[in-house]
Design a protein around this motif. Structure first.
Motif, short mmCIF file in Angstrom:
data_model
loop_
_atom_site.label_atom_id
_atom_site.label_comp_id
_atom_site.label_asym_id
_atom_site.label_seq_id
_atom_site.Cartn_x
_atom_site.Cartn_y
_atom_site.Cartn_z
N PRO A 171 0.81 -1.23 0.00
CA PRO A 171 0.00 0.00 0.00
C PRO A 171 0.84 1.27 0.00
N ASP A 172 2.08 1.21 0.51
CA ASP A 172 2.93 2.39 0.50
C ASP A 172 3.24 2.85 -0.92
N GLU A 173 3.21 1.93 -1.86
CA GLU A 173 3.50 2.28 -3.25
C GLU A 173 2.37 3.08 -3.89
N LEU A 174 1.19 3.08 -3.27
CA LEU A 174 0.10 3.90 -3.79
C LEU A 174 0.49 5.37 -3.80
N ASN A 175 1.27 5.78 -2.80
CA ASN A 175 1.68 7.18 -2.70
C ASN A 175 2.69 7.56 -3.77
#
Length: 205
Positions: A171-175
């Protein structure tokens, strides 16, 4: 076209299911493939059945996962994989034979879903999203392409979308996703590269 605020809202809403969804698709696909291989049944010849069995496992796995505000929709006879987050929905479908987003077909409920009528009335919280999932058997990893349709289309026609991106497992890659507008009026992440997406599962939902 989706606004920056809408994109940010949708990405934030999807964050809690990034990891569990990829895990469910990986385990579900592996279990389904293993079943057909153990019974010496050709995965290629029985591709639609492999997909249906995978979907059943995915629904079961997700039903026992912590998904934040997301919930797995109640079981239906057609075994659809549908997730709810308030008024936001994510329907999991397989690509068609060309690896593209499947058209809604003649089903009126699915046509209405694709039209996404409430997105302009209630904002991104009411978005009806589609997750096009494939599983690469060679590397043992799934891919989920998330789109927001804004109208119906027929097979062979260009999909009508205003948002299109690959959902990362982390989910951190969404940013890290940066979106750019296209001439067609939808937004794509800069790093997005569309593959054939066909997998071994054929067509359908």
């Amino acid at each position: 076209m989706a606004t920056e605020a809408e994109r940010e809202f949708i990405l934030a809403a999807l964050a809690p299911i990034c990891e569990p969804l990829h895990e469910a698709l990986t385990k579900g696909s592996e279990r389904a493939l293993d079943h057909f291989k153990r019974h010496d049944m050709s995965v290629k010849d029985f591709a639609p059945f492999v997909a249906h069995l995978t979907r059943g496992h995915v629904i079961d796995i997700l039903s026992n996962k912590s998904l934040g505000d997301w919930r797995v929709a109640r079981r239906r006879p057609n075994g659809q994989a549908l997730l709810h987050n308030g008024a936001m929905n994510l329907r999991l479908l397989r690509p068609n034979h060309e690896g593209a987003i499947p058209a809604p077909g003649p089903n009126q409920a699915r046509i209405d879903y694709y039209r996404n009528p409430n997105r302009t009335l209630f904002g991104p919280a009411s978005s009806k999203l589609i997750g096009i999932w494939t599983f690469d058997e060679e590397i043992g990893q799934p891919e989920v392409r998330v789109v927001r349709p804004i109208g119906a289309w027929k097979n062979g026609q260009k999909a009508r979308l205003d948002l299109d991106f690959i959902l990362p497992e982390d989910p951190d890659e969404l940013n890290e996703l940066e979106f750019v507008p296209t001439d067609e009026g939808l937004t794509l992440p800069i790093a997005f590269e569309e593959g054939d997406g066909g997998g071994v599962y054929g067509t359908g939902g």
